[in-house]
Design an enzyme around this catalytic site. Structure first.
Site, short mmCIF file in Angstrom:
data_model
loop_
_atom_site.label_atom_id
_atom_site.label_comp_id
_atom_site.label_asym_id
_atom_site.label_seq_id
_atom_site.Cartn_x
_atom_site.Cartn_y
_atom_site.Cartn_z
N GLY A 146 0.73 -1.25 -0.09
CA GLY A 146 0.11 -0.05 0.07
C GLY A 146 0.87 1.18 0.01
O GLY A 146 1.54 1.46 -0.90
N GLY A 147 0.59 2.27 0.95
CA GLY A 147 1.38 3.32 1.05
C GLY A 147 2.85 3.44 1.46
O GLY A 147 3.39 4.18 0.88
N GLY B 259 17.53 10.43 -33.97
CA GLY B 259 17.32 11.20 -32.67
C GLY B 259 18.25 10.60 -31.77
O GLY B 259 18.29 11.20 -30.76
N ALA B 260 18.65 9.31 -31.91
CA ALA B 260 19.38 8.81 -31.08
C ALA B 260 20.82 9.64 -30.77
O ALA B 260 21.39 9.95 -29.49
CB ALA B 260 19.84 7.21 -31.16
C1 HXC Z 1 -2.10 -3.00 11.27
C2 HXC Z 1 -1.13 -4.88 10.39
C3 HXC Z 1 -1.07 -4.15 9.14
C4 HXC Z 1 -1.63 -3.15 9.15
C5 HXC Z 1 0.14 -6.29 9.11
N1 HXC Z 1 -0.35 -6.13 10.29
N2 HXC Z 1 -0.39 -5.12 8.50
N3 HXC Z 1 -1.59 -4.22 11.39
N4 HXC Z 1 -2.04 -2.49 9.82
N5 HXC Z 1 -1.64 -2.66 7.75
C6 HXC Z 1 -0.16 -6.96 11.50
C7 HXC Z 1 -0.82 -8.33 11.60
O1 HXC Z 1 -2.33 -8.07 11.87
C8 HXC Z 1 -0.01 -9.26 12.20
O2 HXC Z 1 -0.29 -8.74 13.66
C9 HXC Z 1 1.33 -8.63 11.87
O3 HXC Z 1 1.22 -7.43 11.44
C10 HXC Z 1 1.90 -9.44 11.20
O4 HXC Z 1 1.35 -9.52 9.86
P1 HXC Z 1 0.90 -11.03 9.16
O5 HXC Z 1 -0.17 -10.80 8.10
O6 HXC Z 1 0.95 -12.14 10.06
O7 HXC Z 1 2.25 -11.24 8.28
P2 HXC Z 1 2.64 -11.85 7.18
O8 HXC Z 1 1.80 -13.16 6.84
O9 HXC Z 1 4.28 -11.81 6.79
O10 HXC Z 1 1.85 -10.80 5.79
C11 HXC Z 1 2.44 -9.63 5.64
C12 HXC Z 1 1.62 -8.67 4.77
C13 HXC Z 1 0.04 -8.72 5.35
C14 HXC Z 1 1.72 -9.05 3.35
C15 HXC Z 1 2.05 -7.37 4.67
O11 HXC Z 1 0.21 -8.79 6.80
C16 HXC Z 1 -0.72 -7.91 4.73
O12 HXC Z 1 -1.40 -8.10 3.80
N6 HXC Z 1 -1.18 -6.71 5.43
C17 HXC Z 1 -2.00 -5.83 5.03
C18 HXC Z 1 -1.37 -4.89 4.18
C19 HXC Z 1 -2.28 -3.67 3.60
O13 HXC Z 1 -3.30 -3.86 2.65
N7 HXC Z 1 -2.07 -2.57 3.99
C20 HXC Z 1 -2.97 -1.32 3.80
C21 HXC Z 1 -2.57 -0.74 2.52
S1 HXC Z 1 -3.55 0.59 2.12
P3 HXC Z 1 -0.22 -9.95 14.81
O14 HXC Z 1 -0.93 -9.21 15.91
O15 HXC Z 1 -1.22 -11.10 14.28
O16 HXC Z 1 0.94 -10.35 14.77
C22 HXC Z 1 -2.24 1.91 2.37
C23 HXC Z 1 -2.98 3.38 2.05
C24 HXC Z 1 -1.95 4.26 2.17
O17 HXC Z 1 -1.41 1.72 2.75
C25 HXC Z 1 -2.06 5.14 0.75
C26 HXC Z 1 -1.05 6.19 0.57
C27 HXC Z 1 -1.06 6.71 -0.56
#
Ligand code: HXC
Length: 532
Positions: free
Chosen positions: A181-182, A418-419
């Site tokens: 994401g961000g 052009g190159a």
């Molecule tokens: C809060 C988060 C988190 C998030 C992960 N965690 N991402 N907590 N906010 N965005 C937490 C999980 O709940 C988990 O907590 C711990 O981190 C580890 O994550 P896992 O999923 O167990 O790890 P893994 O299997 O390695 O997967 C990693 C991951 C996945 C691929 C990054 O966690 C994931 O898909 N996260 C969400 C990604 C996402 O969609 N983010 C938001 C994007 S939008 P616990 O307590 O269980 O250990 C965005 C908008 C900004 O960013 C735009 C600006 C331009």
């Protein structure tokens, strides 16, 4: 009179600090032990281990060590009471100051919320204020889901600072885990992105969302793994074999960069012999006799820069153009070179964008540019035209035309159409342009020119039963000799001279010495409008 009884029961200041630190770290370690174990089991280091690996031994000074996570403004329960998802601070690399932040995946998945955001913002401001490079180590799930708009807002503040720092201080991103994401856009705004093979991924929307929205099935590695971004998308500049390799590349990369746009770049001791040596004479043997036989341009680069100093950047993306750093007399230079052994060195959209961004980086940080030209032209085809070779190819033109650092260009073989213009031509503002005697500078290559200019003659030859290919080859060679000769370009002053390949290194050394006091132009107006 001293109160002995009090002295024996009240802890000293240093004892109190030690006690606080111990309790604090115990709590952090306790709450994160499992997550740290998970991190290690994936072959990943923790945030602090990575900083220790990157910086000079013992140089790290942590900031905001005791800053505590605050419960979300939306009242969502967040379990861990201590720390937050990033470690920040100052340190040195090869004795030079840098600022660093390292996202901590063991805390909230390295996600960015209010406190983590503020810590990164503070260290970025520090780097900008003190004009030192900033290095970000990324390992993050993106915006912290529990913190909603506050998390998004912090990204905005970080992007604003990345942009403010652009061209002012070098910014390097080392992606060591997910950047979702961000989390991808801060690295995207920085100058160099290093990704660790197999353990790092960058994507705006992950595989699950893609599946839900488009039905497309794609794995995380294929979608946004290190190889994908180094080879296919061009987002990354170096594919590191492991984390140690990534930190090592960052340290080496930094050795070519100044602290900031107005600082002198690092200078290393180097002996330069201006006499032509055996190494120089080997340059005379590089260009093959046949114009269609490729060669490896890195052998020319190695023959110009201080021995062993060439560091290629983005080697896997658009390999038809080579970019990288080297040193001449111990000082940094940037190299842009067409690569004849990949797609015959033609320019395409990817090559143009790769080189354009590098030219702009070098120009922003006062690093002289050496351009090596052997380009048969732009890659023809609907794919290129429809994906915007006009708009996107113009970026390299713009970047060279705008550059005001010392520019030295050497045409080794083909410089067509052009190159010729775009690759650091005299007319775009290069200071010194030389050609090797093997250079061919023309609107197009001999074969193409003859097909247009002598269409009727070739037809007549065919009708008369002559060997058309032999006629075409004779006419093409006459054209190359009469029109494309570098001596003609030199006669007209379009280039500054024709040099023996063996003299190239010494001409470049002397040229760079002469250009040392070149004053950069200050742009008129607010800023230009580069075709994006
Ligand atoms: C809060 C988060 C988190 C998030 C992960 N965690 N991402 N907590 N906010 N965005 C937490 C999980 O709940 C988990 O907590 C711990 O981190 C580890 O994550 P896992 O999923 O167990 O790890 P893994 O299997 O390695 O997967 C990693 C991951 C996945 C691929 C990054 O966690 C994931 O898909 N996260 C969400 C990604 C996402 O969609 N983010 C938001 C994007 S939008 P616990 O307590 O269980 O250990 C965005 C908008 C900004 O960013 C735009 C600006 C331009």
């Amino acid at each position: 009179m001293a109160d002995d009884s009090q002295n024996s029961t009240t802890p000293s200041t240093s004892e109190r600090i030690a006690d606080y630190k111990a309790r604090f770290h115990e709590a952090v370690v306790e709450s994160n032990a499992l997550a740290q174990e998970k991190q290690h089991s994936k072959g990943k280091k923790t945030a602090r281990e990575r900083i220790d690996e990157l910086l000079d031994l013992g140089s790290f000074v942590e900031l905001d060590e005791f800053v505590r996570h605050r419960t979300s403004a939306f009242g969502m329960d967040q379990k861990r009471p201590y720390g937050d998802a990033v470690v920040t601070g100052l340190g040195t690399i090869h004795g030079r100051q840098v600022a660093v932040f390292s996202q901590d995946f063991t805390v909230f998945g390295g996600s960015l919320g209010e406190v983590a955001g503020d810590k990164i913002i503070k260290i970025m401001d520090f780097a900008l204020e003190t004009k030192v490079p900033i290095i970000g180590i990324l390992d993050s799930g993106g915006a912290r889901i529990q913190e909603g708009v506050i998390a998004l807002g912090k990204y905005g503040e970080i992007f604003k600072r990345n942009t403010k720092a652009s061209g002012v201080i070098p910014q390097i991103s080392i992606v060591c885990g997910p950047a979702a994401g961000g989390a991808v856009y801060s690295p995207a705004l920085t100058d160099f992105v290093i990704m660790v093979d197999k353990t790092s991924q960058m994507f705006v929307t992950g595989p699950d969302v893609i599946k839900a929205v488009t039905g497309e099935d794609v794995g995380m590695e294929e979608l946004g793994g290190a190889l994908t971004h180094n080879k296919v998308s061009g987002v990354a500049h170096y594919l590191a074999q492991d984390e140690d390799d990534a930190f090592n590349y960052a340290r080496v990369l930094l050795s070519y960069l100044p602290d900031n746009f107005s600082a002198e770049g690092p200078q290393y001791a180097a002996e330069t012999d201006l006499e032509i040596t055996d190494r120089d004479r080997r340059m005379n043997e590089i260009i093959p006799d046949s114009a269609s036989v490729p060669y490896d341009v890195t052998t020319i680069i190695e023959g110009i820069v201080d021995p062993g100093s060439f560091l290629e950047v983005q080697p896997l993306f658009a390999p038809n153009i080579v970019i990288g750093f080297g040193r001449v007399e111990g000082r940094s230079v940037g190299i842009i070179a067409s690569q004849p052994n990949q797609m015959a060195g033609t320019l395409n959209i990817d090559a143009g964008e790769k080189a354009a961004r590098f030219v702009r980086f070098l120009d922003a940080f006062g690093i002289p540019i050496i351009t090596l030209v052997d380009v048969p032209g732009y890659l023809p085809g609907t794919d290129q035209e429809w994906t915007g070779v006009i708009r996107r190819g113009a970026k390299l033109l713009y970047a060279y035309a705008e550059a005001s650092v010392p520019l030295i260009t050497v045409i080794t073989r083909k410089a067509y159409g052009g190159a010729y213009i775009v690759m650091g031509s005299k007319q775009l503002g290069a200071d010194l342009n030389f050609a090797w005697p093997t250079a061919e500078i023309a609107v197009m290559g001999g074969q193409g020119a003859v097909n247009i200019l002598y269409r009727n003659d070739l037809k007549k030859a065919e009708e008369a039963g002559e060997d058309v290919n032999a006629v075409r080859a004779r006419l093409a060679s006459e054209y190359t000799y009469n029109v494309a000769s570098p001596f003609l370009a030199a006669e007209r002053g379009e280039i500054d001279g024709v040099i023996e390949p063996a003299a190239t290194r010494s001409v470049i050394v002397k040229g760079l010495r002469a250009l040392r006091n070149k004053t950069p132009r200050t742009p008129e107006g607010k800023h230009g409008n580069i075709p994006l």
